[in-house]
Motif scaffolding. Structure first.
Motif: not given
Length: 428
Positions: A68, A72-73
């Motif tokens: 992450t 955001k991943k």
């Protein structure tokens, strides 16, 4: 008698003889070697890897991991090479000329290990350098980038191993035991961190620069598990490095659990901040202490200002129930035989002394067989070029006049000792 590749045998006198199971790069890459160790059928037998002198830049296992970043991943290639098999030896030609490097692009203590030993009991590593070179930037001094990570490993031994990074260089052995001898560890913040019982014998601890930030380094952040009698034991080590860290860096801070760290007969070429220890996350150390720390002139470093108060999770100041200056009796209790009763890793890491070699018939070198030697490495002009289990070696035809030869003897784990005397090849 000559053992087959990858096998250990006993000769007619009952002595162990072996060949290396995997030679890097002859048999493949470093990652290939670790995979071969992991995939072998019989993990009760020792698997020995020899790494020839060179710089090896790794791309890890080739798997992808999820991270992450900025909320955001992301799916990224893993930079880690992971050893899970027990009874594995990884031996290089020399600590300063056999380098394993990764260049992680995303920082993090769980995703950046150049080498990750996950449950790999009885791992033996010698004469290597592991470098986690974050974004190929030697000045990236504030990023978590792990060179070596151990998890739940018991009975690991490291000899002449160099670890280089910035923050979290060496993430230690939660749940296990490790012995380091004549190793070198370089970093900036908490660059030795984690749990387990870890004994550092005659190791160099290098303080790297943090640029113009004005901040001090922190050597260790132990997270010793509750109930352990020992955490980090630094015995007869040396602390040195960036001059601006003098009187600024801290010996350690308590990460979690019941942290323990002691420095015994340490040569502090750079003196730490007079407080010695600092705080972290409201954890109270179980034991942060030292015994006879000395300066470069072999004078005792004053310890009367060492910290004895730490704030807990409620921001309450707690006075510790120990003396940060160990008594001689307390220091004796931290000797190797007491920390690891019944286990003698210093004996296991012992190097085999070489015999005197001679030349006969111009093209053969020979020597008296050494009882303790499990294998002989033939050295030509400083590089290992061959291995033999016999006390002689025939120089190949076509060898250049004046070539210099020596041998090194391998111990049971595959670690090579010092060079023998040199002899020179002549055609006439």
């Amino acid at each position: 008698m000559a053992a087959g590749n990858g096998e250990s045998e006993r000769d007619s006198l009952g002595r162990i003889r072996f060949r290396y199971d995997f030679i890097v790069p002859t048999n493949g890459s470093f990652v290939d070697a670790v995979r071969a160790a992991n995939r072998r059928a019989d993990k009760s037998k020792r698997f020995r890897i020899f790494v020839k002198s060179s710089m090896y830049r790794l791309r890890g296992e080739g798997d992808t991991i999820t991270i992450t970043e900025n909320g955001k991943k992301l799916r990224i290639p893993s930079p880690m090479t992971i050893l899970t098999a027990p009874n594995t030896s990884i031996v290089g030609e020399g600590m300063k000329n056999t380098q394993i490097e990764t260049e992680p692009q995303h920082e993090g203590i769980s995703i950046t290990s150049t080498l990750f030993l996950n449950g790999a009991d009885s791992t033996y590593i010698q004469d290597l350098e592991l470098w986690s070179n974050f974004k190929n930037d030697f000045n990236a001094f504030a990023n978590r980038s792990v060179a070596l990570n151990e998890k739940n490993c018991r009975g690991n031994i490291f000899k002449n191993l160099s670890l280089i990074s910035t923050q979290d260089t060496y993430y230690t052995n939660d749940g296990g035991t490790t012995y380091l001898e004549d190793c070198s560890i370089a970093g900036t913040v908490d660059f030795i961190c984690g749990g387990g019982t870890i004994f550092f014998n005659r190791c160099d601890i290098e303080l790297r620069s943090r640029g113009d930030t004005g901040k001090g380094d922190v050597i260790c952040a132990p997270a010793t598990e509750a109930g352990r009698d020992y955490g980090y034991v630094f015995n007869s080590c040396r602390i040195w490095g960036a001059k601006e860290q003098a009187n600024k860096y801290m010996l350690g801070r308590p990460w979690k659990n019941a942290p323990r760290a002691v420095f015994i007969c340490t040569n502090m070429e750079l003196a730490p901040n007079p407080l010695g220890w600092t705080e972290m996350h409201g954890t109270i150390p179980k034991l942060f202490a030292e015994y006879e720390s000395i300066d470069p002139g072999f004078q005792l470093i004053p310890t009367e200002e060492r910290r004895t108060h730490f704030k807990d999770n409620s921001n309450t100041t707690i006075e510790v129930d120990y003396n940060p200056e160990l008594s001689m009796a307390d220091a004796d209790r931290h000797e190797l035989e007491n920390v690891f009763p019944g286990w003698h890793p210093d004996r296991k890491a012992a190097q085999v002394e070489p015999p005197t070699i001679k030349v006969r018939n111009r093209n053969q070198i020979y020597w008296d067989d050494v009882k303790e030697a499990c294998l002989y490495a033939v050295v030509k002009n400083r590089d290992v070029v061959a291995f033999t289990t016999e006390p002689h070696y025939t120089i190949p035809s076509g060898t250049a006049e004046g070539a210099c030869y020596a041998i090194r003897c391998a111990n049971y784990y595959g670690g090579l000792g010092e060079r023998s005397n040199d002899v020179y090849y002549t055609r006439r």
